[in-house]
Design a protein around this motif. Structure first.
Motif, PDB file in Angstrom:
ATOM      1  N   THR B 241       1.088  -1.395   0.205  1.00 32.53           N
ATOM      2  CA  THR B 241      -0.061   0.022   0.129  1.00 32.53           C
ATOM      3  C   THR B 241       0.673   0.684   0.366  1.00 32.53           C
ATOM      4  OG1 THR B 241      -1.496  -0.897   1.760  1.00 32.53           O
ATOM      5  CG2 THR B 241      -1.767   0.506   1.237  1.00 32.53           C
ATOM      6  N   ARG B 263      -7.094   3.037  -4.203  1.00 32.84           N
ATOM      7  CA  ARG B 263      -7.760   3.191  -2.473  1.00 32.84           C
ATOM      8  C   ARG B 263      -7.536   4.498  -2.182  1.00 32.84           C
ATOM      9  NH1 ARG B 263      -6.961  -2.273   0.335  1.00 32.84           N
ATOM     10  NH2 ARG B 263      -8.412  -3.473  -1.405  1.00 32.84           N
ATOM     11  N   SER B 521     -14.171  -4.483   0.428  1.00 33.71           N
ATOM     12  CA  SER B 521     -12.379  -4.346  -0.051  1.00 33.71           C
ATOM     13  C   SER B 521     -13.617  -3.577  -1.706  1.00 33.71           C
ATOM     14  CB  SER B 521     -11.986  -5.864  -1.151  1.00 33.71           C
ATOM     15  OG  SER B 521     -13.244  -6.201  -2.112  1.00 33.71           O
ATOM     16  N   GLU B 524     -12.637   0.227   1.374  1.00 33.52           N
ATOM     17  CA  GLU B 524     -11.559   0.310   0.985  1.00 33.52           C
ATOM     18  C   GLU B 524     -10.947   0.952   0.263  1.00 33.52           C
ATOM     19  OE1 GLU B 524      -9.882  -0.578   3.475  1.00 33.52           O
ATOM     20  OE2 GLU B 524     -10.255  -2.943   3.586  1.00 33.52           O
ATOM     21  N   ARG B 525     -11.659   1.114  -1.123  1.00 33.40           N
ATOM     22  CA  ARG B 525     -11.313   1.491  -2.129  1.00 33.40           C
ATOM     23  C   ARG B 525     -11.825   3.621  -2.038  1.00 33.40           C
ATOM     24  NH1 ARG B 525     -11.511  -0.462  -8.384  1.00 33.40           N
ATOM     25  NH2 ARG B 525      -9.793  -1.833  -7.862  1.00 33.40           N
ATOM     26  N   PRO B 543     -11.709   5.445   5.411  1.00 36.47           N
ATOM     27  CA  PRO B 543     -11.090   4.508   5.665  1.00 36.47           C
ATOM     28  C   PRO B 543      -9.839   4.488   6.761  1.00 36.47           C
ATOM     29  CG  PRO B 543     -11.346   3.918   2.977  1.00 36.47           C
ATOM     30  CD  PRO B 543     -11.517   5.779   3.895  1.00 36.47           C
ATOM     31  N   LYS B 547     -10.004   3.156  10.492  1.00 36.33           N
ATOM     32  CA  LYS B 547      -9.351   1.982  11.320  1.00 36.33           C
ATOM     33  C   LYS B 547      -8.438   2.966  12.655  1.00 36.33           C
ATOM     34  CE  LYS B 547      -8.925  -0.333   7.275  1.00 36.33           C
ATOM     35  NZ  LYS B 547      -7.713  -0.355   5.435  1.00 36.33           N
ATOM     36  N   SER B 620      -9.017  -4.314   8.500  1.00 35.46           N
ATOM     37  CA  SER B 620      -9.737  -4.336   7.957  1.00 35.46           C
ATOM     38  C   SER B 620     -11.194  -3.280   7.634  1.00 35.46           C
ATOM     39  CB  SER B 620     -10.227  -5.820   6.702  1.00 35.46           C
ATOM     40  OG  SER B 620     -11.154  -6.259   7.870  1.00 35.46           O
ATOM     41  N   MET B 621     -11.888  -3.290   6.401  1.00 31.37           N
ATOM     42  CA  MET B 621     -13.178  -2.473   7.003  1.00 31.37           C
ATOM     43  C   MET B 621     -13.818  -3.165   6.839  1.00 31.37           C
ATOM     44  SD  MET B 621     -12.944   0.584   6.665  1.00 31.37           S
ATOM     45  CE  MET B 621     -14.516   0.725   6.590  1.00 31.37           C
TER      46      MET B 621
END
Lengths: 384, 635
Positions: B241, B263, B521, B524-525, B543, B547, B620-621
């Protein structure tokens, strides 16, 4: 055959029908409603025909002649017109369906013993109604001529007018209508309505009931379990047959109480025949449901395969013997005609098993064939 | 799980199924052993349902062999002979249940249908109600249940006759992440209790870790099979990332490595065959500077795409441009009531031009209602929705020309060809012939429809149909785009292409995009996210910030690999650890993963449970979503 599985399915089905408002009305409200709508609306008796007279003569003769038409129940005299100009508009709008135009000099010509014409206009858009209207007009005119002739004869021969009239009509037809003594179209139509409604309602219930399970995926509960095809047919269709049989009685009571049609035949036989007929029409719904995959398609196909034969090839509107050869063949190949004969026979003719067993046999054969076909065409492991 | 010489529960060799000319399954070999949870993973149309129905004996197939419990399923009679041992839950949320019957009546019906003795049925029903927590709703008609509850009721009805093999066809499609996680936990518990075997399918690749073994299915063929960890591991490589890339650098990376996924403001890059150090070194070499990166293991989705052997798509030349700071979508105290029910409750959020904004939430959280109000389809009970500078309550028809809307159902006319669909929408929006022709050319190019112009919409593959629907929503060049679950059931490649288009629209043309999705997923974008719960917006942010908030509230994630995950979970939870079951792993929220790892392993070891710490896991989301929802549901 396992009774628990059959009753489980039937019980489930019954609850769904009772709770789903649309389905409930389709099962219990629509049939009596159709009976009422058709029974009230489909009367074929032609009476109280709206009618005007255009009297251009204004004599005693013309007034007497015109009065003959308004005295009976057949014509409803709306009034006198002075001039035929407005007649076109009145007839076009349907306000007036028949008109008499009595020409000037009508009375004078009659007094002089000369023939005269009365122009008669009839709305011809509905041929059967127009012909009936013409029949009434003919009959009333014939009576007027007869009366005139009788009067003349009485004057010449010194007979009384009644005696003169008898001399003029030495042979009379003594008509007695049997079965439907007053020739009321309602008496003829209502028993046939039972046939029509019981031809339409059970297949609709059945085909929609089965196809909606296909559409939703609930049919997989049949496919994936050990419920056999026979058990499914019994469990799934028993509620529909029972409801339709109940409806047959509701319609029967309506025929008697609401429409005042007599029931003269064997009730036991009629019950048996109605049961077989309902089984038969449920079978039609079953076949439709096997051939279709969506509720919309099921409804359209059901409408086509039930309404058309029930109305056209069953003897409701046109007696089967009056159909062309092809029409007769179709009528004989479909179950509707046989139940029409049973219904009319049981209601009006006082018939029973002794007269109508062949019709019952045909219906039973039909039901057996439909269910056998349904059973064989159904698959718990289809290709798609 | 396998024992030598033991008969497999399901065995397929060269299994084939076709519908007319279309091949649904084309030569599938697989073996399922007793007691395992076997997952069939693939997008819509991959052939999952066909195979599962054939296993359950409810669909004929065309070739190859299939045996279940040692019985060759080659006739209706053979299929019938195994059905008492099988439970099938067909596709579609609660579609095989009866909407007008209550929960209990549904279960009782299935018990009687399956001839379960009454006492046994009662006992099992209570046990299943207890596990699924459906007992207190037993009198409620099925049609009034939420998606998650329908799904659980479907499971109860499938299990009421204690089948030895259960076949669950996409039990989690269209269900929110919390209900999904709940469902897998319940399923695992029940299977452990009964020792039954399960064949389960899913379109969500990230659910693979729920299964003992999986098979990736794509266009009727097996891409790969094995244990889930081995599948993604087989695709060696590293996911990086990257932060703070210049757009020319992004372009350079995309050219070099084939695909660079935007993302939010970050970039995600999968480098096949390289470990973390090598991957970072490769980036530094290429760009000539050290970029801030974070390395992680590849996900199954990376493996899937690599296995499909996707032709490297044209690199998304996404150059971010400034598009102004005035919001083009704004919800101000937006509220909608239906009788006593508050569908949307004082919702506030704003979307800037060029921004991709994700609206998340469980089924029935109010997402669709909110979108309908912003679209002017539904008037709000109170509050305001501003779109493209107009109050949607008062906006006339003219404003709709500035809005594009694409629903879940892809509102296409399936009996028209692709190009006819575009022309139809063009004429609805009043484009001139010239404009319509130009726009159609643009859409065909954008959606990759070249060669399919004259194909009926019904015959297009899912991914293409979806891009065609997007094209139709864009025919009038709207400034604002609303997308309601646009990617349900589309394969990973298709979804990737779809999102690339969204980003291009947002970044290059400044379109504001508001999208709802159940795929975490995809969440996340997004540039920004809003989470809805019971009609309210309960969290909003990027996002990354969501987190961070999770870490501040609950701690960081420590992953443990354990032999008996269920027992270990009970052990940890009774010791007061904030742990959850994640397939065969446990995720624990702890303040300091490095320090806590030995302590937790010790704790489990003392209970006789072998455990291995896998180290800190980036949240993760899905973690964010599930954590938030469970916290809210608890209150």
């Amino acid at each position: 055959m396992n009774l628990q599985r059959i009753t489980a399915y039937a019980y489930k089905e019954w609850r769904e029908i009772a709770r789903d408002r649309l389905f409930f009305s389709l099962a219990f409200v629509v049939p009596p409603l159709l009976m009422l709508l058709f029974g009230v609306g489909l009367s074929l008796d032609v009476e109280h025909i709206p009618f005007v007279v255009i009297d251009q003569d204004h004599s005693q003769y013309s007034r007497d002649y015109a009065a003959r038409y308004s005295s009976g129940p057949y014509f409803n005299l709306l009034g006198q017109l002075d001039h035929p100009d407005r007649l076109d508009t009145l007839m076009a709008s349907g306000t007036v369906r028949a008109a008499l135009i009595i020409p000037a000099g009508f009375g004078a010509r009659l007094a002089a013993g000369k023939p005269t014409e009365v122009q008669t206009l009839i709305d011809g858009t509905f041929p059967s109604r127009a012909l009936t209207t013409k029949g009434y007009l003919d009959a009333i005119n014939a009576q007027a001529n007869l009366d005139g002739l009788a009067k003349l004869l009485a004057q010449r021969s010194g007979l009384t007018e009644d005696a003169a009239r008898q001399r003029l009509t030495p042979v009379k037809l003594a008509v007695r209508y049997r079965y439907n003594e007053a020739v009321l179209s309602l008496w003829s139509i209502v028993p046939k309505l039972l046939m029509v409604i019981l031809m339409i309602s059970p297949p609709f219930l059945t085909s929609i009931g089965v196809v909606r399970e296909k559409e939703s995926g609930a049919i997989f509960n049949l496919y994936a379990s050990n419920l056999s095809r026979g058990e499914y047919l019994l469990g799934k269709l028993a509620p529909y047959v029972a409801i339709s049989f109940l409806n047959a009685w509701v319609l029967w009571l309506m025929a008697l109480w609401v429409f005042g049609v007599p029931f003269r035949g064997s009730l036991a036989f009629f019950a048996l025949a109605s049961g077989v007929y309902v089984l038969c029409t449920t079978g039609i719904g079953l076949l439709v449901s096997i051939a279709t995959r969506s509720q919309v398609a099921a409804m359209i196909v059901t409408a086509i395969v039930t309404v058309v034969p029930a109305v056209l090839y069953s003897g409701v509107l046109i007696p089967v013997p009056s159909l062309g050869p092809t029409g007769q063949l179709i009528a004989h190949a479909l179950p509707a005609m046989y139940y029409t004969e049973i219904a009319v026979g049981c209601f009006l003719k006082g018939s029973g098993m002794a007269d109508l067993w062949p019709q019952l046999l045909v219906l039973a054969g039909y039901a057996a064939a439909l269910f056998t076909a349904g059973f064989l065409l159904m698959s718990k492991r289809p290709k798609v | 799980m396998t024992e030598g010489g033991k008969q497999p529960v399901v065995e397929a060799r060269g299994f084939r199924k076709r519908y007319g000319a279309q091949r649904a399954v084309d030569g599938l070999d697989l073996t399922i052993h007793a007691g395992e949870i076997f997952g069939l993973i693939g997008p819509d149309g991959a052939g999952k349902s066909s195979f599962m129905k054939a296993v359950a004996g409810v669909l004929q197939f065309d070739g190859g062999s299939l045996s279940v419990f040692g019985t060759a399923i080659d006739s209706d009679a053979a299929a019938e002979s195994i059905k008492d041992r099988i439970g099938l839950m067909p596709q579609g949320l609660g579609q095989n249940l009866y909407p007008d019957l209550s929960i209990e009546e549904n279960v009782d019906f299935f018990a009687r249908l399956r001839l379960v003795p009454q006492a046994e049925a009662e006992a099992r029903k209570e046990r299943l109600f207890a596990i699924t927590r459906l007992g207190k709703f037993r009198a409620r008609p099925m049609k009034q249940l939420s998606g998650g509850m329908k799904q659980k009721l479907g499971l109860v009805c499938t299990l009421i006759h204690a089948p030895l093999l259960i076949v669950l066809d996409e039990p989690t499609t269209g269900v929110d992440p919390v209900s999904r996680r709940d469902f897998w936990a319940i399923l695992a518990e029940l299977l452990q209790e009964t020792g039954a075997t399960a064949l389960v399918s899913t379109a969500y690749l990230d659910e693979a870790s729920r299964f003992d073994r999986v098979l990736l299915l794509h266009e009727g063929r097996a891409l790969a099979a094995g244990e889930p960890s081995s599948l993604s591991a087989a695709q060696s490589g590293t996911v990086l990332t990257l932060h703070d890339l210049q757009s020319d650098e992004a372009l350079q990376l995309a050219r070099q490595f084939g695909y660079l996924e935007p993302r939010g403001r970050d970039w995600r890059l999968f480098l096949a065959g390289l470990n973390a150090e090598a991957a970072q070194a490769a980036i530094t070499t290429l760009l000539g500077r050290t970029v801030q990166t974070r390395a992680s293991e590849p996900e199954l989705e990376d493996a899937f795409i690599a296995l499909v052997g996707a032709p490297p798509a044209a690199p998304p030349v996404v150059v971010a441009q400034a598009h102004g700071a005035e919001p083009v979508i704004e919800a101000r105290h937006l509220t909608r009531r239906f009788g006593d029910f508050v569908a949307v409750d004082d919702a506030n959020f704003r979307v800037l031009p060029g921004e991709v904004f994700g609206l998340l939430g469980a089924n029935g959280a109010g997402k669709t209602t909110a979108i309908k109000m912003l679209n002017g389809i539904l008037p709000p009970s109170s509050g305001e929705g501003w779109v493209a500078g107009a109050d949607m309550k008062r906006a006339g028809r003219a404003i709709k020309a500035r809005i594009g809307y694409m629903s879940q159902a892809f509102s296409l006319y399936t009996d028209l060809t692709a190009i006819e669909n575009i022309q139809l929408y063009a004429s609805i929006y009043g484009l001139s012939r010239q404009q319509a022709r130009e726009r159609a050319r643009w859409i065909v190019d954008m959606a990759g429809l070249a060669g399919f112009e004259d194909a009926l919409a019904a015959s297009l593959p899912m991914g293409l149909r979806q891009r065609l629907a997007l094209g139709c929503a864009l025919v009038h060049s709207p400034r604002v785009l609303f997308l309601d679950e646009p990617t349900s059931g589309v394969d990973p490649l298709g979804r990737r292409r779809f999102w690339d288009i969204l980003f291009r629209l947002a970044r290059e043309e400044g379109v504001a995009v508001l999208v709802t999705t159940h795929y975490m997923s995809e969440a996340e974008r997004c540039d920004k996210l809003a989470l809805m719960f019971a009609g309210r917006v309960v969290a909003e942010g990027t996002p990354a910030s969501l987190k961070q908030a999770l870490a501040a509230r609950r701690g960081k994630l420590l992953a443990l690999e354990v032999e008996a995950p269920r027992q270990a979970l009970v052990q940890l939870q009774s010791a007061g650890v904030d742990a959850s079951l994640h397939g065969r792993r446990l995720h624990c929220f702890v303040a300091d993963p490095a320090a806590e790892a030995p302590r937790l392993c010790q704790l489990l070891a003392s209970a006789g449970l072998a455990a291995r710490a896998l180290g800190e896991l980036p949240a993760s989301m899905e973690d964010v979503f599930v954590a938030l929802m469970t916290e809210l549901e608890a209150t």
